[in-house]
Write an enzyme that holds these catalytic residues in place. Structure first.
Site, PDB file in Angstrom:
ATOM      1  N   ARG A 167     -49.104 -21.221 -66.418  1.00 59.80           N
ATOM      2  CA  ARG A 167     -48.302 -21.703 -67.562  1.00 59.80           C
ATOM      3  C   ARG A 167     -47.774 -20.558 -68.445  1.00 59.80           C
ATOM      4  NH1 ARG A 167     -49.389 -25.400 -64.848  1.00 59.80           N
ATOM      5  NH2 ARG A 167     -49.832 -27.535 -65.484  1.00 59.80           N
ATOM      6  N   SER A 243     -50.128 -32.389 -70.878  1.00 63.00           N
ATOM      7  CA  SER A 243     -51.417 -31.727 -71.147  1.00 63.00           C
ATOM      8  C   SER A 243     -51.318 -30.996 -72.477  1.00 63.00           C
ATOM      9  CB  SER A 243     -51.728 -30.690 -70.078  1.00 63.00           C
ATOM     10  OG  SER A 243     -51.801 -31.289 -68.819  1.00 63.00           O
ATOM     11  N   GLU A 346     -51.775 -25.835 -74.791  1.00 65.12           N
ATOM     12  CA  GLU A 346     -50.687 -25.507 -73.882  1.00 65.12           C
ATOM     13  C   GLU A 346     -49.362 -25.804 -74.583  1.00 65.12           C
ATOM     14  OE1 GLU A 346     -48.229 -26.717 -70.255  1.00 65.12           O
ATOM     15  OE2 GLU A 346     -49.936 -28.050 -70.490  1.00 65.12           O
TER      16      GLU A 346
HETATM   17  N1  EPU Z   1     -61.466 -34.909 -65.517  1.00 60.41           N
HETATM   18  C1  EPU Z   1     -62.544 -35.443 -66.202  1.00 60.41           C
HETATM   19  N2  EPU Z   1     -62.326 -36.529 -66.993  1.00 60.41           N
HETATM   20  C2  EPU Z   1     -61.115 -37.135 -67.089  1.00 60.41           C
HETATM   21  C3  EPU Z   1     -60.007 -36.582 -66.390  1.00 60.41           C
HETATM   22  C4  EPU Z   1     -60.208 -35.468 -65.603  1.00 60.41           C
HETATM   23  O1  EPU Z   1     -63.654 -34.962 -66.115  1.00 60.41           O
HETATM   24  O2  EPU Z   1     -60.996 -38.115 -67.798  1.00 60.41           O
HETATM   25  C5  EPU Z   1     -61.693 -33.719 -64.677  1.00 60.41           C
HETATM   26  C6  EPU Z   1     -61.910 -34.125 -63.243  1.00 60.41           C
HETATM   27  O3  EPU Z   1     -62.960 -33.375 -62.739  1.00 60.41           O
HETATM   28  C7  EPU Z   1     -60.629 -33.709 -62.559  1.00 60.41           C
HETATM   29  C8  EPU Z   1     -60.242 -32.495 -63.378  1.00 60.41           C
HETATM   30  O4  EPU Z   1     -60.597 -32.862 -64.725  1.00 60.41           O
HETATM   31  O5  EPU Z   1     -60.854 -33.439 -61.230  1.00 60.41           O
HETATM   32  C9  EPU Z   1     -58.817 -32.068 -63.327  1.00 60.41           C
HETATM   33  O6  EPU Z   1     -57.980 -33.159 -63.656  1.00 60.41           O
HETATM   34  P1  EPU Z   1     -56.505 -33.248 -63.031  1.00 60.41           P
HETATM   35  O7  EPU Z   1     -56.498 -32.915 -61.604  1.00 60.41           O
HETATM   36  O8  EPU Z   1     -55.937 -34.516 -63.481  1.00 60.41           O
HETATM   37  O9  EPU Z   1     -55.688 -32.068 -63.655  1.00 60.41           O
HETATM   38  P2  EPU Z   1     -55.738 -31.365 -65.042  1.00 60.41           P
HETATM   39  O10 EPU Z   1     -56.440 -30.075 -64.891  1.00 60.41           O
HETATM   40  O11 EPU Z   1     -56.257 -32.295 -66.062  1.00 60.41           O
HETATM   41  C10 EPU Z   1     -53.478 -30.118 -64.569  1.00 60.41           C
HETATM   42  C11 EPU Z   1     -52.170 -29.844 -65.282  1.00 60.41           C
HETATM   43  C12 EPU Z   1     -51.301 -31.099 -65.261  1.00 60.41           C
HETATM   44  C13 EPU Z   1     -51.039 -31.493 -63.827  1.00 60.41           C
HETATM   45  C14 EPU Z   1     -52.399 -31.739 -63.143  1.00 60.41           C
HETATM   46  C15 EPU Z   1     -52.281 -32.066 -61.685  1.00 60.41           C
HETATM   47  C16 EPU Z   1     -52.801 -28.204 -66.943  1.00 60.41           C
HETATM   48  C17 EPU Z   1     -52.971 -27.895 -68.378  1.00 60.41           C
HETATM   49  N3  EPU Z   1     -52.459 -29.442 -66.650  1.00 60.41           N
HETATM   50  O12 EPU Z   1     -54.177 -31.123 -65.326  1.00 60.41           O
HETATM   51  O13 EPU Z   1     -50.065 -30.774 -65.850  1.00 60.41           O
HETATM   52  O14 EPU Z   1     -50.243 -32.652 -63.750  1.00 60.41           O
HETATM   53  O15 EPU Z   1     -53.216 -30.546 -63.255  1.00 60.41           O
HETATM   54  O16 EPU Z   1     -51.983 -30.926 -60.964  1.00 60.41           O
HETATM   55  O17 EPU Z   1     -52.945 -27.315 -66.099  1.00 60.41           O
HETATM   56  C18 EPU Z   1     -48.810 -30.801 -67.855  1.00 60.41           C
HETATM   57  O18 EPU Z   1     -48.741 -29.593 -67.730  1.00 60.41           O
HETATM   58  O19 EPU Z   1     -48.320 -31.402 -68.834  1.00 60.41           O
HETATM   59  C19 EPU Z   1     -49.529 -31.545 -66.862  1.00 60.41           C
HETATM   60  C20 EPU Z   1     -49.708 -32.848 -66.947  1.00 60.41           C
END
Ligand code: EPU
Length: 357
Positions: A167, A243, A346
């Site tokens: 990012r 995010s 972010e």
């Molecule tokens: N998780 C929890 N509780 C929850 C939700 C998630 O514990 O309620 C944990 C789970 O272990 C899950 C992990 O968080 O496996 C990661 O969650 P997820 O794969 O949904 O991705 P993220 O890290 O939350 C990032 C990006 C998103 C992107 C997703 C999918 C960032 C800041 N965000 O989110 O990007 O869509 O991966 O690749 O890196 C954005 O930038 O606006 C955005 C939505």
């Protein structure tokens, strides 16, 4: 042509839906407009905005907001010096990024499908190196086309010079404020290259298409859209900036100390979700925020989104910037207290909070 709007409301130009105004809004429809702009005479500060999907306006903006609304799109098929099947697509900075992803998938071009439904415009994708489901914009960016405000000239910056990271890029750091992105050339391909390894994509795809037909970019695009729709707020109903926090990367030692503490509380089999990043470990901020009990927590009109606590939403439609900031402060402070990790937003904070007098 430059369209000028004084005291322009911005609530429908920021996806958080903050009801703020700017002193002057300039809507530019061609890169040539940049040459006729006298930057010195504009109300300061000057802020260049794309789709307004990754920002939090802290109050009315006292200066000028420039929106480059450049919408041209041109295609170069089989450029020489590239692998067979390569297609270069030059996308105007003002084209909605997901419209580009949809267009590419419809044409059977591979590369952008995992990035489907990320809000925002093409110009910002190259500043912020947007990413989702195992793909980042930098993986398909060939060249970033820019206007240099200092020299008032146009130039083309190869991807390799942008210092892309998670990012981030030079546009957010050493070049901050210097360039206006006019277009981005993306490198797509007619040769299938499905990326399914990021958690959840392969299984969601198998559920939608159990017959193992030959994969197309549209099949992956639809799958990614369905995953996102389940977890993230619908932008047409609930304001947010996606995010809100970056996922922190910590030392292995720090991770092991967190794991030990969690296991002492939750049992020896408990596993803290994490991804290895070289010698370091990325721990999902969503998990930490959930553990700190913030899922669904509200402050005024601001709320930690119950289905994905990495997102803060404007749940009533009337949330004040100060309410979002207060919720942000509480999340950061609780996560720091429990895990010794300072979360970084972010979302870019723009302007300043009005003083109370
Ligand atoms: N998780 C929890 N509780 C929850 C939700 C998630 O514990 O309620 C944990 C789970 O272990 C899950 C992990 O968080 O496996 C990661 O969650 P997820 O794969 O949904 O991705 P993220 O890290 O939350 C990032 C990006 C998103 C992107 C997703 C999918 C960032 C800041 N965000 O989110 O990007 O869509 O991966 O690749 O890196 C954005 O930038 O606006 C955005 C939505």
């Amino acid at each position: 042509m430059i369209e000028r709007k004084e005291n322009c409301p911005l609530h429908d130009r920021n996806t958080f839906g903050m009801k703020v105004k700017c002193r002057l809004l300039l809507e530019l429809d061609s890169p040539q407009d940049l040459l006729s702009l006298d930057m010195e005479s504009l109300p300061k500060p000057v802020f260049v905005m794309g789709g307004g999907s990754n920002l939090l306006f802290l109050g009315d903006f006292p200066g000028t907001v420039i929106h480059p609304s450049f919408k041209s799109l041109s295609i170069q098929e089989s450029p020489s010096g590239y692998p067979e099947g390569t297609v270069l697509v030059k996308v105007g900075a003002g084209i909605v990024f997901d419209d580009f992803c949809g267009w590419a998938a419809d044409k059977g071009l591979w590369g952008a499908e995992n990035l489907s439904l990320i809000p925002g415009e093409a110009g910002a994708s190259a500043v912020q190196n947007i990413g989702a489901y195992g793909v980042e914009a930098k993986d398909i960016i060939e060249t970033v086309h820019v206007f240099d405000k200092n020299t008032r000239t146009f130039s083309d910056i190869p991807c390799g010079e942008c210092a892309y990271g998670y990012r981030t890029s030079n546009f957010k750091t050493v070049w901050k404020g210097r360039f206006i992105v006019t277009a981005v050339t993306f490198r797509l391909s007619r040769v299938p290259a499905p990326k399914l390894d990021y958690g959840g994509v392969r299984s969601a795809l198998a559920e939608r298409y159990p017959s193992e037909e030959e994969l197309t970019p549209s099949m992956i695009r639809e799958t990614v859209i369905s995953i996102r729709r389940k977890k993230l707020p619908d932008p047409s109903e609930t304001g947010s900036a996606g995010s809100f926090f970056c996922n922190p990367v910590i030392s292995r030692e720090h991770f092991l100390s967190i794991l030990e503490k969690e296991r002492a509380e939750k049992g020896a089999d408990y596993m803290v979700p994490h991804y290895d990043v070289g010698d370091m470990v990325k721990v999902p901020a969503a998990w930490m925020i959930e553990q700190c009990g913030f899922k669904g927590v509200r402050h005024g009109g601001a709320q930690v989104y119950p289905k994905q606590p990495l997102v803060i939403v404007n749940s009533t439609g009337d949330a004040l910037p100060s309410e979002i900031l207060e919720l942000e402060r509480r999340v950061i402070s609780s996560v720091n207290e429990r895990y010794g990790i300072v979360l970084h937003p972010e979302v870019e904070h723009v302007g300043s909070v009005p003083s109370e007098t």
